[in-house]
Motif scaffolding. Structure first.
Motif, mmCIF file in Angstrom:
data_model
loop_
_atom_site.group_PDB
_atom_site.id
_atom_site.type_symbol
_atom_site.label_atom_id
_atom_site.label_comp_id
_atom_site.label_asym_id
_atom_site.label_seq_id
_atom_site.Cartn_x
_atom_site.Cartn_y
_atom_site.Cartn_z
ATOM 1 N N ALA A 236 0.605 -1.092 -0.113
ATOM 2 C CA ALA A 236 0.050 -0.090 -0.052
ATOM 3 C C ALA A 236 0.885 1.330 -0.253
ATOM 4 O O ALA A 236 1.549 1.396 0.982
ATOM 5 C CB ALA A 236 -1.008 -0.089 1.082
ATOM 6 N N ARG A 237 1.011 2.154 -1.240
ATOM 7 C CA ARG A 237 1.591 3.144 -1.190
ATOM 8 C C ARG A 237 0.767 4.455 -0.836
ATOM 9 O O ARG A 237 1.396 5.767 -0.820
ATOM 10 C CB ARG A 237 2.094 3.176 -2.433
ATOM 11 N N LEU A 238 -0.658 4.425 -1.132
ATOM 12 C CA LEU A 238 -1.337 5.662 -0.728
ATOM 13 C C LEU A 238 -1.343 5.935 0.636
ATOM 14 O O LEU A 238 -1.385 5.345 1.541
ATOM 15 C CB LEU A 238 -2.719 5.225 -1.223
ATOM 16 N N VAL A 239 -1.102 7.307 0.479
ATOM 17 C CA VAL A 239 -1.096 7.992 2.006
ATOM 18 C C VAL A 239 -2.843 8.193 2.408
ATOM 19 O O VAL A 239 -3.671 8.013 2.016
ATOM 20 C CB VAL A 239 -0.532 9.213 2.014
ATOM 21 N N GLN A 240 -2.760 8.533 3.863
ATOM 22 C CA GLN A 240 -4.023 8.313 4.467
ATOM 23 C C GLN A 240 -4.903 9.418 3.975
ATOM 24 O O GLN A 240 -6.555 9.369 3.883
ATOM 25 C CB GLN A 240 -3.889 8.916 5.923
ATOM 26 N N ALA A 241 -4.474 10.598 3.496
ATOM 27 C CA ALA A 241 -5.350 11.622 2.735
ATOM 28 C C ALA A 241 -6.023 11.106 1.416
ATOM 29 O O ALA A 241 -7.234 11.423 1.329
ATOM 30 C CB ALA A 241 -4.286 12.709 2.339
ATOM 31 N N ASP A 242 -5.232 10.400 0.746
ATOM 32 C CA ASP A 242 -5.915 9.433 -0.341
ATOM 33 C C ASP A 242 -7.006 8.739 -0.059
ATOM 34 O O ASP A 242 -8.008 8.537 -0.512
ATOM 35 C CB ASP A 242 -4.793 8.645 -1.161
ATOM 36 N N LEU A 243 -6.680 7.734 1.166
ATOM 37 C CA LEU A 243 -7.637 6.691 1.296
ATOM 38 C C LEU A 243 -8.872 7.449 1.930
ATOM 39 O O LEU A 243 -10.169 6.922 1.739
ATOM 40 C CB LEU A 243 -6.848 5.803 2.642
ATOM 41 N N ALA A 244 -8.754 8.514 2.433
ATOM 42 C CA ALA A 244 -10.056 9.244 3.114
ATOM 43 C C ALA A 244 -10.944 9.560 2.029
ATOM 44 O O ALA A 244 -11.995 10.036 2.352
ATOM 45 C CB ALA A 244 -9.529 10.590 3.821
ATOM 46 N N ILE B 78 -9.530 5.546 -6.248
ATOM 47 C CA ILE B 78 -8.007 6.085 -6.169
ATOM 48 C C ILE B 78 -7.002 4.955 -7.058
ATOM 49 O O ILE B 78 -7.050 3.953 -6.408
ATOM 50 C CB ILE B 78 -7.267 6.453 -5.004
ATOM 51 N N TYR B 79 -6.464 5.343 -7.993
ATOM 52 C CA TYR B 79 -5.407 4.462 -8.704
ATOM 53 C C TYR B 79 -4.001 4.705 -7.928
ATOM 54 O O TYR B 79 -3.729 5.887 -7.568
ATOM 55 C CB TYR B 79 -5.123 4.872 -10.091
ATOM 56 N N ASP B 80 -3.620 3.344 -7.678
ATOM 57 C CA ASP B 80 -2.223 3.397 -6.971
ATOM 58 C C ASP B 80 -1.286 2.924 -7.919
ATOM 59 O O ASP B 80 -1.171 1.754 -8.299
ATOM 60 C CB ASP B 80 -2.110 2.664 -5.594
ATOM 61 N N ALA B 81 -0.606 3.769 -8.548
ATOM 62 C CA ALA B 81 0.578 3.303 -9.867
ATOM 63 C C ALA B 81 1.736 2.563 -9.191
ATOM 64 O O ALA B 81 2.103 1.587 -9.882
ATOM 65 C CB ALA B 81 1.111 4.433 -10.216
ATOM 66 N N ASP B 82 2.067 2.546 -7.936
ATOM 67 C CA ASP B 82 3.014 1.707 -7.214
ATOM 68 C C ASP B 82 2.510 0.251 -7.383
ATOM 69 O O ASP B 82 3.454 -0.586 -7.632
ATOM 70 C CB ASP B 82 3.432 2.197 -6.006
ATOM 71 N N THR B 83 1.406 0.001 -7.040
ATOM 72 C CA THR B 83 0.854 -1.270 -6.959
ATOM 73 C C THR B 83 0.112 -1.746 -8.255
ATOM 74 O O THR B 83 -0.678 -2.895 -8.385
ATOM 75 C CB THR B 83 0.106 -1.665 -5.499
ATOM 76 N N ASP B 84 -0.070 -0.753 -9.240
ATOM 77 C CA ASP B 84 -1.111 -1.126 -10.416
ATOM 78 C C ASP B 84 -2.214 -1.396 -9.804
ATOM 79 O O ASP B 84 -2.883 -2.525 -10.596
ATOM 80 C CB ASP B 84 -0.494 -2.008 -11.236
ATOM 81 N N SER B 85 -3.235 -0.898 -8.768
ATOM 82 C CA SER B 85 -4.378 -1.328 -8.286
ATOM 83 C C SER B 85 -5.093 -0.305 -7.912
ATOM 84 O O SER B 85 -4.862 0.992 -7.940
ATOM 85 C CB SER B 85 -4.140 -2.163 -6.925
ATOM 86 N N PHE B 86 -6.394 -0.452 -7.812
ATOM 87 C CA PHE B 86 -7.206 0.521 -7.359
ATOM 88 C C PHE B 86 -7.732 0.181 -5.844
ATOM 89 O O PHE B 86 -8.182 -0.805 -5.491
ATOM 90 C CB PHE B 86 -8.494 0.599 -7.981
ATOM 91 N N ALA B 87 -7.741 1.548 -5.254
ATOM 92 C CA ALA B 87 -8.357 1.487 -3.979
ATOM 93 C C ALA B 87 -9.905 1.884 -4.171
ATOM 94 O O ALA B 87 -10.194 3.303 -4.715
ATOM 95 C CB ALA B 87 -7.721 2.619 -2.895
ATOM 96 N N HIS B 88 -10.640 1.059 -3.715
ATOM 97 C CA HIS B 88 -12.085 1.507 -3.912
ATOM 98 C C HIS B 88 -13.071 1.012 -3.035
ATOM 99 O O HIS B 88 -12.909 -0.056 -2.286
ATOM 100 C CB HIS B 88 -12.592 1.080 -5.546
ATOM 101 N N PRO B 89 -14.164 1.536 -2.756
ATOM 102 C CA PRO B 89 -15.369 1.176 -1.716
ATOM 103 C C PRO B 89 -15.771 -0.195 -2.276
ATOM 104 O O PRO B 89 -16.068 -0.425 -3.555
ATOM 105 C CB PRO B 89 -16.288 2.314 -1.661
ATOM 106 N N ALA B 90 -16.112 -1.140 -1.392
ATOM 107 C CA ALA B 90 -16.825 -2.480 -1.649
ATOM 108 C C ALA B 90 -18.388 -1.922 -1.403
ATOM 109 O O ALA B 90 -18.792 -1.973 -0.309
ATOM 110 C CB ALA B 90 -16.298 -3.467 -0.599
#
Length: 280
Positions: free
Chosen positions: A40-48, A175-187
């Protein structure tokens, strides 16, 4: 293969007891712990910012250009809805983590409603514009198998601009995380009325046939529930290098563990008192 860990709380208004919500939380935690690790590379501000929070009166754009992944034909979101109450599920077709059980459990809940398949629709929309129709068909085949034919399932793919327009209209932030090539998204799943209005925000990981039947019936009648629900990402912050969760997630898991222990203790205490009364 892209992986992302995300965990949501059941939205208010879905019904069910505190006990069921606690058990749901435990099952979701098990899914996260069993998932392959991701950095996980996204910071808390991104996850919020990650949430499903439609504004009052939110409506899906029915003229949105999309492609039906099953047939390969160009169509619109309105044609896919066809005036039916619809469970709209934004997914990452190549996620391979929580997205798969979201789709599977949504399909099971729809089958358990007892409603005729022509009276509703389950629409999947890919949030990653790089995923093509083949990726969508592969996910459906691996996740649902023959069950896909028993429900009104419509898998859609769309261009980046169309995805952005749809998620913006629905208050759905990924939010797209380029470091992990994945999306942080709500379920999260969005229940739409036949005209595209957002009726409710639901957790696809906590759906029951009874609750979903009621929600679909209300949406079919044009009744719109409260949209104050916010389904936020809670389980993205796993540090694969250290093998531990970030402090925020650690606190959340600690609180969830304490609540679970207290609930079990109260249950044992209640059963003990009941046994003594019956013995006396």
């Amino acid at each position: 293969m892209r992986f992302v860990k995300h965990l949501s709380s059941p939205a208010p208004g879905q019904g069910g007891s505190r006990t069921r919500r606690s058990l749901t939380a435990l099952s979701l935690l098990a899914l996260c712990l069993a998932a392959p690790p991701a950095r996980a590379r996204l910071v808390q501000a991104d996850l919020a910012r990650v949430a499903a929070a439609p504004s009052p009166g939110a409506r899906a754009p029915l003229d949105l250009p999309v492609t039906d992944a099953r047939t390969g034909r160009a169509t619109t979101l309105g044609q896919a809805l066809a005036g039916r109450p619809t469970l709209l599920l934004p997914v990452d077709y190549t996620c391979g983590n929580v997205c798969d059980p979201m789709v599977s459990m949504s399909a099971d809940a729809l089958a358990a409603t007892g409603l005729p398949a022509g009276g509703y629709a389950l629409i999947l929309v890919g949030i990653d514009p790089r995923d093509d129709a083949a990726a969508a068909r592969r996910m459906i085949r691996e996740t649902l198998g023959d069950r896909a034919d028993a429900i009104a399932l419509v898998p859609l793919v769309a261009a980046e601009a169309a995805v952005a327009r749809l998620t913006g209209a629905l208050g759905y932030t990924a939010i797209y995380d380029a470091d992990t090539d994945s999306f942080a998204h709500p379920a999260a799943a969005l229940l739409l009325a036949g005209d595209g209005r957002v009726a409710r925000v639901l957790s696809p990981l906590a759906l029951t046939g009874r609750d979903l039947r009621l929600a679909l019936t209300e949406a079919g009648e044009g009744r719109i529930g409260g949209l104050a629900d916010r389904l936020a990402l809670l389980c993205y912050g796993f540090d694969a290098v250290r093998g531990v969760y970030t402090p925020l997630v650690q606190r959340i898991l600690a609180v969830a563990g304490i609540v679970t222990i207290l609930a079990i203790g109260l249950l044992i205490f209640g059963l003990t008192r009941l046994t003594r009364r019956q013995a006396g």
